[in-house]
Scaffold this active site. Structure first.
Site, short mmCIF file in Angstrom:
data_model
loop_
_atom_site.label_atom_id
_atom_site.label_comp_id
_atom_site.label_asym_id
_atom_site.label_seq_id
_atom_site.Cartn_x
_atom_site.Cartn_y
_atom_site.Cartn_z
N ARG A 8 -0.86 7.21 3.44
CA ARG A 8 -1.14 5.85 2.97
C ARG A 8 0.07 4.98 3.33
O ARG A 8 1.18 5.49 3.56
CB ARG A 8 -1.34 5.83 1.45
N HIS A 9 -0.13 3.69 3.35
CA HIS A 9 0.98 2.74 3.50
C HIS A 9 1.95 2.93 2.34
O HIS A 9 1.58 3.46 1.28
CB HIS A 9 0.43 1.31 3.47
N ASN A 15 -0.26 -2.98 -5.08
CA ASN A 15 -0.20 -1.72 -5.85
C ASN A 15 0.64 -1.92 -7.11
O ASN A 15 0.27 -1.45 -8.19
CB ASN A 15 0.47 -0.59 -5.04
N ARG A 65 0.25 -4.04 5.19
CA ARG A 65 0.96 -2.93 4.55
C ARG A 65 1.01 -1.67 5.42
O ARG A 65 1.96 -0.89 5.33
CB ARG A 65 0.37 -2.64 3.16
N GLU A 85 -8.89 -1.01 4.62
CA GLU A 85 -9.31 -0.46 3.33
C GLU A 85 -10.75 -0.86 2.99
O GLU A 85 -11.27 -1.87 3.48
CB GLU A 85 -8.34 -0.94 2.22
N HIS A 151 -5.24 3.74 4.31
CA HIS A 151 -5.44 3.35 2.90
C HIS A 151 -6.14 4.49 2.15
O HIS A 151 -6.77 5.35 2.76
CB HIS A 151 -6.29 2.09 2.84
O1 G3H Z 1 -9.68 -0.23 -3.37
C1 G3H Z 1 -8.66 0.40 -3.41
C2 G3H Z 1 -8.50 1.82 -3.50
O2 G3H Z 1 -7.63 2.30 -2.54
C3 G3H Z 1 -9.77 2.60 -3.48
O3 G3H Z 1 -9.70 3.31 -4.63
O4 G3H Z 1 -12.11 3.85 -4.48
O5 G3H Z 1 -10.63 4.88 -6.24
O6 G3H Z 1 -11.27 2.44 -6.36
P1 G3H Z 1 -11.00 3.63 -5.49
#
Ligand code: G3H
Length: 199
Positions: A8-9, A15, A65, A85, A151
């Protein structure tokens, strides 16, 4: 044997504030990760049969990022829109708490079926898995080592594919920040994995 590295970045300003999506810069902690990443990777580059170090290329998304995190890596770089993402649609820039508070039905629907839930005007994990197909084809065709700086949702999908994880488990895979995931294809067609956390 060539290696595939997934990361990941570095931590982003979004964040830090627990906000979804956006295109923020990396935070001071993220910058430390970006500064350490080149040495960690350079130390792990495999040798060819002739004893030379294998070529490495770096793939990022088009978001700041990942580009900032990869900046100091001394290898050729490629930007893929397909590595951006998951699109949170109308909830881009929101926190999970805000969604739960203002749109409890959407929050509950995602909890029920995170794989198929599509954010209004955004994407589902299934959409992401589909758009990653060309990236996966290219990684498999590639003979060089590849560093993918992307991401959380994207890396869940890529990791899930390489580790043959059932699709239903993909949206909840653990892909922590500031951890390099090293995958090495083994002769029996599987991937050996090592996780290297640092910051
Ligand atoms: O949207 C941002 C996240 O990196 C994705 O996480 O699918 O657990 O909400 P999530």
């Amino acid at each position: 044997m060539r290696k595939i590295w997934l990361t990941r970045h570095g931590e982003s300003e979004y964040n830090e504030r627990a906000l979804l999506g956006g295109d923020s810069n990396i935070s001071p902690a993220g910058q430390i990760y970006a500064r350490l990443l080149p040495d960690v990777i350079v130390d792990r580059i495999p040798l060819t049969l002739e004893g030379a170090t294998m070529p490495v290329s770096v793939w990022t998304s088009t978001l700041r990022r990942t580009i900032q995190t990869a900046e100091l890596l001394p290898f050729p770089k490629l930007r893929w829109k397909a590595l951006d993402e998951i699109q949170a649609g109308i909830f881009d820039g929101w926190t999970y708490e805000e969604i739960a508070d203002k749109h409890p039905e959407e929050y509950a629907a995602r909890k029920r079926d995170k794989l198929r839930y599509r954010y209004p005007s955004g994407e589902s994990y299934m959409d992401v898995i589909q758009r990653l197909e060309p990236v996966i084809i290219e990684i498999e065709r590639e003979r060089e080592c590849v560093v993918v700086v992307a991401h959380q949702a994207i890396l869940r999908a890529l990791y899930g594919y390489f580790m043959k994880i059932p699709l239903s488990d993909v949206p909840r895979l653990e892909i922590p920040l500031h951890t390099l995931i090293e995958l090495v294809p083994t002769p029996d067609g599987r991937m050996a994995e090592e996780r290297i956390p640092f910051n």
